[in-house]
Scaffold this motif. Structure first.
Motif, mmCIF file in Angstrom:
data_model
loop_
_atom_site.group_PDB
_atom_site.id
_atom_site.type_symbol
_atom_site.label_atom_id
_atom_site.label_comp_id
_atom_site.label_asym_id
_atom_site.label_seq_id
_atom_site.Cartn_x
_atom_site.Cartn_y
_atom_site.Cartn_z
ATOM 1 N N SER A 87 0.846 -1.189 0.000
ATOM 2 C CA SER A 87 0.000 0.000 0.000
ATOM 3 C C SER A 87 0.882 1.240 0.000
ATOM 4 O O SER A 87 1.908 1.277 0.698
ATOM 5 C CB SER A 87 -0.910 0.004 1.245
ATOM 6 N N GLN A 88 0.522 2.213 -0.807
ATOM 7 C CA GLN A 88 1.223 3.496 -0.857
ATOM 8 C C GLN A 88 2.713 3.326 -1.120
ATOM 9 O O GLN A 88 3.555 4.025 -0.560
ATOM 10 C CB GLN A 88 0.987 4.289 0.441
ATOM 11 N N GLY A 89 3.047 2.332 -1.965
ATOM 12 C CA GLY A 89 4.431 2.144 -2.368
ATOM 13 C C GLY A 89 5.311 1.463 -1.358
ATOM 14 O O GLY A 89 6.546 1.445 -1.514
ATOM 15 N N GLN A 90 4.707 0.870 -0.314
ATOM 16 C CA GLN A 90 5.480 0.158 0.694
ATOM 17 C C GLN A 90 4.839 -1.190 0.984
ATOM 18 O O GLN A 90 3.673 -1.421 0.664
ATOM 19 C CB GLN A 90 5.556 0.957 1.995
ATOM 20 N N VAL A 91 5.616 -2.066 1.628
ATOM 21 C CA VAL A 91 5.108 -3.359 2.087
ATOM 22 C C VAL A 91 5.012 -3.313 3.606
ATOM 23 O O VAL A 91 6.003 -2.998 4.292
ATOM 24 C CB VAL A 91 6.014 -4.517 1.640
ATOM 25 N N PHE A 92 3.833 -3.613 4.125
ATOM 26 C CA PHE A 92 3.580 -3.598 5.560
ATOM 27 C C PHE A 92 3.164 -4.988 6.032
ATOM 28 O O PHE A 92 2.800 -5.858 5.246
ATOM 29 C CB PHE A 92 2.454 -2.609 5.894
ATOM 30 N N SER A 93 3.197 -5.161 7.336
ATOM 31 C CA SER A 93 2.802 -6.416 7.961
ATOM 32 C C SER A 93 1.362 -6.325 8.451
ATOM 33 O O SER A 93 0.941 -5.310 9.009
ATOM 34 C CB SER A 93 3.743 -6.693 9.149
ATOM 35 N N LEU A 94 0.600 -7.398 8.225
ATOM 36 C CA LEU A 94 -0.755 -7.517 8.753
ATOM 37 C C LEU A 94 -0.842 -8.757 9.622
ATOM 38 O O LEU A 94 -0.137 -9.744 9.365
ATOM 39 C CB LEU A 94 -1.776 -7.618 7.607
ATOM 40 N N PRO A 95 -1.726 -8.782 10.630
ATOM 41 C CA PRO A 95 -2.610 -7.692 11.018
ATOM 42 C C PRO A 95 -1.815 -6.483 11.524
ATOM 43 O O PRO A 95 -0.617 -6.604 11.810
ATOM 44 C CB PRO A 95 -3.465 -8.307 12.130
ATOM 45 N N ILE A 96 -2.489 -5.345 11.629
ATOM 46 C CA ILE A 96 -1.809 -4.147 12.107
ATOM 47 C C ILE A 96 -1.174 -4.457 13.461
ATOM 48 O O ILE A 96 -1.834 -4.910 14.392
ATOM 49 C CB ILE A 96 -2.801 -2.974 12.224
ATOM 50 N N ASN A 97 0.140 -4.242 13.529
ATOM 51 C CA ASN A 97 0.864 -4.468 14.780
ATOM 52 C C ASN A 97 1.831 -3.304 15.001
ATOM 53 O O ASN A 97 1.820 -2.324 14.252
ATOM 54 C CB ASN A 97 1.576 -5.830 14.754
ATOM 55 N N LEU A 98 2.633 -3.410 16.040
ATOM 56 C CA LEU A 98 3.498 -2.284 16.397
ATOM 57 C C LEU A 98 4.455 -1.921 15.268
ATOM 58 O O LEU A 98 4.735 -0.745 15.036
ATOM 59 C CB LEU A 98 4.266 -2.628 17.686
ATOM 60 N N HIS A 99 4.949 -2.929 14.536
ATOM 61 C CA HIS A 99 5.833 -2.645 13.415
ATOM 62 C C HIS A 99 5.096 -1.885 12.316
ATOM 63 O O HIS A 99 5.615 -0.927 11.728
ATOM 64 C CB HIS A 99 6.424 -3.949 12.863
ATOM 65 N N THR A 100 3.857 -2.322 12.022
ATOM 66 C CA THR A 100 3.043 -1.645 11.009
ATOM 67 C C THR A 100 2.831 -0.180 11.387
ATOM 68 O O THR A 100 2.988 0.726 10.554
ATOM 69 C CB THR A 100 1.670 -2.332 10.879
ATOM 70 N N ILE A 101 2.474 0.059 12.638
ATOM 71 C CA ILE A 101 2.163 1.418 13.105
ATOM 72 C C ILE A 101 3.411 2.296 13.039
ATOM 73 O O ILE A 101 3.382 3.425 12.510
ATOM 74 C CB ILE A 101 1.593 1.371 14.540
ATOM 75 N N ASN A 102 4.528 1.786 13.552
ATOM 76 C CA ASN A 102 5.755 2.585 13.532
ATOM 77 C C ASN A 102 6.229 2.864 12.110
ATOM 78 O O ASN A 102 6.651 3.984 11.784
ATOM 79 C CB ASN A 102 6.858 1.858 14.309
#
Length: 379
Positions: A87-102
């Motif tokens: 999303s938005q040109g980046q790869v994030f971890s799901l479910p939303i966790n502390l790494h995702t938020i930071n």
């Protein structure tokens, strides 16, 4: 007694096995050319990868009896579902966790700081009683995370705006204020070593069970048996006389790759501009195996038409009203019990499907043909 099971998925297989072991004669008919329903797996001849033909199925449960049951027929090896999203040109971890938020907000918050940041600065606390998917998301994670990870994906998956969907759909998705990226939180999680189809074949391997593939069911067949357990579409039993219940279906765009295409089993695409919801790379569902080649699916969700495979019951207001009418018809019908995802028009995880099948078989052994149309109500 001679019992007919319509459908050779998990419901039909488990009920059939339980009743066969109790001394009944079982016939299982299946319209497809294989058992195991939508959790059917098969080896790809080109790559050797064990492919989840109708999309990935990951087993997770807190029910030890169910876990012991499936391991009786196939060894389950450890597997943790770790989903990524682009999303938005980046790869994030799901479910939303502390790494995702930071990562998303460019911060280095500790758990308590992240919790305060989300609940006090991001969440819309003016929404006291969320009724829709959108309100649920805005109330608990705020607009930025909602629009990045949930809004576009949900529009693609359900074909409607999240403001039209019930809040209950989102309540299954956790938000974690630690670095735990395990998608599920159940005690037992794993994958069958040789696939679900081999497991279901083993469940059905009993001298009192006859399986007939490529066999379509018609209601006049019911008269040849003492009782029918029907795992097909509830509205299909009645020839859709009141109308069709709504489902979403999936189209899969299969492709292969030499090497590792995406480095994970599931990559979601949260933006509405990307037409597919996710890409699944099937060799990663069997991490104990090694394959040079890879088989992948792009998944596209759309409205289910006659002749399509139904995946997700919509269960909106109109569908629930129609469902109630079909339930009334079913409860007046003698000699049949409706089971499983299609028979009860409910989204069911595999462990729940097996648990309900075990309970249904137990109810039949107790009550015989006096068993009701639904052991578990669809309403």
């Amino acid at each position: 007694m001679h019992i007919l099971l319509v459908g050779a998925g998990l419901s039909g297989a488990v009920i059939g096995r339980q009743l066969a072991e109790a001394g009944h004669q079982i016939t299982v008919i299946e319209s497809r050319d294989h058992v195991a329903g939508n959790c059917h797996t098969e080896r790809d001849p080109e790559t050797g990868v064990n492919v989840h033909v109708y999309g990935p199925h990951i087993f997770h449960t807190d029910d030890q009896e169910v876990w012991d049951y499936v391991n009786r027929f196939e060894r389950f090896l450890p597997y943790k579902n770790r989903v990524k999203t682009t999303s938005q040109g980046q790869v994030f971890s799901l479910p939303i966790n502390l790494h995702t938020i930071n990562q998303f907000f460019g911060k280095t918050m500790r758990p308590d700081e992240a919790l305060a940041f989300i609940t006090e600065e991001q969440a819309d606390t003016s929404i006291e009683d969320p009724q829709t998917f959108e309100e649920q998301a805005l109330r608990f994670v705020g607009r930025d995370l909602y629009e990045a990870f949930f809004k576009g994906y949900t529009i693609k998956q359900w074909g409607m705006d999240p403001s039209q969907l019930p809040a209950s759909i989102l309540k299954r998705l956790p938000v974690r204020f630690n670095y735990d990226d395990n998608y599920f939180f159940h005690k037992y999680q794993g994958m069958p070593e040789n696939g679900y189809t081999q497991m279901v074949e083993a469940i059905l391997d009993h001298p009192s069970i006859t399986v007939r593939l490529n066999t379509h069911f018609t209601r006049d067949q019911a008269g040849d048996y003492d009782h029918v357990f029907y795992a097909g579409p509830l509205d299909g039993w009645f020839d859709y006389e009141l109308g069709r219940l709504g489902y979403r279906t999936l189209d899969f765009e299969r492709f292969t790759y030499q090497g590792d295409y995406q480095g994970c089993a599931v990559m979601n695409y949260g933006e509405e501009s990307v037409p597919y919801t996710r890409i699944t790379e099937h060799k990663h569902f069997s991490p104990w195996e090694e394959h040079e080649g890879s088989v992948l699916y792009r998944e596209f969700s759309r409205a289910c038409e006659p002749g399509d495979i139904p995946y997700y019951p919509i269960r909106q207001v109109d569908e629930k009203a129609l469902l109630a009418d079909y339930v009334k018809l079913a409860e007046k019908t003698q000699g049949v019990t409706f089971v499983g995802r299609l028979g009860t028009y409910r989204y069911l995880d595999m462990d729940v499907t097996i648990r309900e099948a075990m309970d249904t078989a137990a109810a039949f052994l107790e009550k015989g043909t006096e068993i009701p149309a639904f052991v578990k109500s669809p309403l």
